[in-house]
Design a protein around this motif. Sequence first.
Motif, PDB file in Angstrom:
ATOM      1  N   UNK A  90      13.146 -15.815  58.415  1.00 24.14           N
ATOM      2  CA  UNK A  90      13.314 -14.651  59.286  1.00 24.14           C
ATOM      3  C   UNK A  90      14.574 -13.867  58.948  1.00 24.14           C
ATOM      4  N   UNK A  91      15.510 -14.493  58.232  1.00 31.23           N
ATOM      5  CA  UNK A  91      16.713 -13.812  57.748  1.00 31.23           C
ATOM      6  C   UNK A  91      16.358 -13.078  56.455  1.00 31.23           C
ATOM      7  N   UNK A  92      16.468 -11.752  56.469  1.00 36.64           N
ATOM      8  CA  UNK A  92      16.050 -10.953  55.318  1.00 36.64           C
ATOM      9  C   UNK A  92      16.859 -11.291  54.076  1.00 36.64           C
ATOM     10  N   UNK A  93      18.166 -11.511  54.229  1.00 35.22           N
ATOM     11  CA  UNK A  93      19.008 -11.844  53.086  1.00 35.22           C
ATOM     12  C   UNK A  93      18.625 -13.200  52.515  1.00 35.22           C
ATOM     13  N   UNK A  94      18.371 -14.173  53.385  1.00 36.53           N
ATOM     14  CA  UNK A  94      17.954 -15.493  52.937  1.00 36.53           C
ATOM     15  C   UNK A  94      16.599 -15.425  52.242  1.00 36.53           C
ATOM     16  N   UNK A  95      15.690 -14.636  52.776  1.00 35.77           N
ATOM     17  CA  UNK A  95      14.367 -14.513  52.166  1.00 35.77           C
ATOM     18  C   UNK A  95      14.455 -13.889  50.780  1.00 35.77           C
ATOM     19  N   UNK A  96      15.315 -12.873  50.624  1.00 38.50           N
ATOM     20  CA  UNK A  96      15.466 -12.218  49.321  1.00 38.50           C
ATOM     21  C   UNK A  96      16.067 -13.164  48.293  1.00 38.50           C
ATOM     22  N   UNK A  97      17.136 -13.874  48.670  1.00 38.58           N
ATOM     23  CA  UNK A  97      17.759 -14.814  47.746  1.00 38.58           C
ATOM     24  C   UNK A  97      16.795 -15.949  47.392  1.00 38.58           C
ATOM     25  N   UNK A  98      16.033 -16.394  48.365  1.00 37.40           N
ATOM     26  CA  UNK A  98      15.082 -17.483  48.104  1.00 37.40           C
ATOM     27  C   UNK A  98      13.996 -17.044  47.135  1.00 37.40           C
ATOM     28  N   UNK A  99      13.497 -15.819  47.298  1.00 40.98           N
ATOM     29  CA  UNK A  99      12.455 -15.326  46.395  1.00 40.98           C
ATOM     30  C   UNK A  99      12.967 -15.238  44.966  1.00 40.98           C
ATOM     31  N   UNK A 100      14.188 -14.727  44.802  1.00 39.83           N
ATOM     32  CA  UNK A 100      14.762 -14.625  43.453  1.00 39.83           C
ATOM     33  C   UNK A 100      14.998 -16.002  42.843  1.00 39.83           C
ATOM     34  N   UNK A 101      15.528 -16.924  43.653  1.00 37.35           N
ATOM     35  CA  UNK A 101      15.782 -18.272  43.144  1.00 37.35           C
ATOM     36  C   UNK A 101      14.481 -18.981  42.788  1.00 37.35           C
ATOM     37  N   UNK A 102      13.450 -18.790  43.594  1.00 39.97           N
ATOM     38  CA  UNK A 102      12.166 -19.429  43.316  1.00 39.97           C
ATOM     39  C   UNK A 102      11.580 -18.915  42.013  1.00 39.97           C
ATOM     40  N   UNK A 103      11.682 -17.612  41.769  1.00 42.18           N
ATOM     41  CA  UNK A 103      11.191 -17.064  40.506  1.00 42.18           C
ATOM     42  C   UNK A 103      11.954 -17.646  39.321  1.00 42.18           C
ATOM     43  N   UNK A 104      13.271 -17.756  39.451  1.00 41.73           N
ATOM     44  CA  UNK A 104      14.073 -18.290  38.356  1.00 41.73           C
ATOM     45  C   UNK A 104      13.733 -19.748  38.066  1.00 41.73           C
ATOM     46  N   UNK A 105      13.585 -20.552  39.101  1.00 41.30           N
ATOM     47  CA  UNK A 105      13.303 -21.974  38.881  1.00 41.30           C
ATOM     48  C   UNK A 105      11.896 -22.190  38.328  1.00 41.30           C
ATOM     49  N   UNK A 106      10.942 -21.370  38.762  1.00 41.68           N
ATOM     50  CA  UNK A 106       9.597 -21.475  38.201  1.00 41.68           C
ATOM     51  C   UNK A 106       9.586 -21.064  36.730  1.00 41.68           C
ATOM     52  N   UNK A 107      10.336 -20.028  36.403  1.00 37.22           N
ATOM     53  CA  UNK A 107      10.415 -19.608  35.001  1.00 37.22           C
ATOM     54  C   UNK A 107      11.065 -20.688  34.138  1.00 37.22           C
ATOM     55  N   UNK A 108      12.096 -21.336  34.678  1.00 34.38           N
ATOM     56  CA  UNK A 108      12.764 -22.397  33.924  1.00 34.38           C
ATOM     57  C   UNK A 108      11.831 -23.590  33.725  1.00 34.38           C
ATOM     58  N   UNK A 109      11.073 -23.944  34.759  1.00 42.19           N
ATOM     59  CA  UNK A 109      10.126 -25.055  34.630  1.00 42.19           C
ATOM     60  C   UNK A 109       9.045 -24.730  33.602  1.00 42.19           C
ATOM     61  N   UNK A 110       8.580 -23.470  33.590  1.00 44.01           N
ATOM     62  CA  UNK A 110       7.581 -23.074  32.600  1.00 44.01           C
ATOM     63  C   UNK A 110       8.171 -23.111  31.190  1.00 44.01           C
TER      64      UNK A 110
END
Length: 272
Positions: free
Chosen positions: A24-44
């Motif tokens: 529900x925190x917009x800043x937390x949601x934005x940072x989480x989305x960016x971090x999730x993309x980075x970690x998925x790219x690293x795993x790939x």
Amino acid sequence: MLTSASWGGQIVGKISDWINPDSSDADMASKSSNALQQELNWAAFLGLQAVLLPTPAAAPNTYNMAQVINQAIGGLTHMAIWVTLPLAAAAPAATQPAAAAAQPAAASEPAAAAADLQQDLAVNGTASDRSSSSSVDWFKYWCVLYALCECSSLLGVALIVPADLPSQNLIRRWLAQPLKALLLPTNVFTTNKRGYPVLSKPHQQLIELAFKHGIQVVVTGEPCHKVAPGPCQPPPPPTPAPAAAADSAAAAEAAAAAAGGDALPFTITDPG
């Protein structure tokens, strides 16, 4: 050092637990989305066979999570994404509608679950974070996420097995979904009379059902049982050196010396 084959066939990655794209925190949601993309790219990039997403903190809103997963799946060729969810909802059994257990097939349709969830959001609004997770219907959450990701073959679910298992109807409805793994915490095991960790009969039946359907079982958590080590076995006695060859060589040298000659470099064996 692991080889590329080991990374691709024996390692499953794990996304950071703090990531929450639907916060529900917009800043937390934005940072989480960016971090999730980075970690998925690293795993790939590492060539992993699969990666585990943490249990969502916010529900039933799953749109940001679905958006990031869809973007990642679009660039994947073989790596799977497994969403970690509880096997049973954390809500008390008294709050669960009786008809849900009687009609598991109707609830297993992703489209129907998505429509029900959209109606719930229209009436109740967006759910809050972890404080509201005790009343989440995780099966409905999964159906919505799976539908939003267009039922991709690269998306699967890993279920956390609780100490108190739900009914068989609630368990078997997950078999119609791409269930990839059961996560078995160490605190689920009990201790038998000899001090060894064992599973209850219902849990044993669940594991047997998982093996029957080709579902992986992963034991997680710290050791909770202390098993006394067995008595140390004494080492075996050393094997004595063979004495027959040494005796025959000494006898040959003695016979040669008695005859006034030199010892032969080989031993003559009487075939009789």
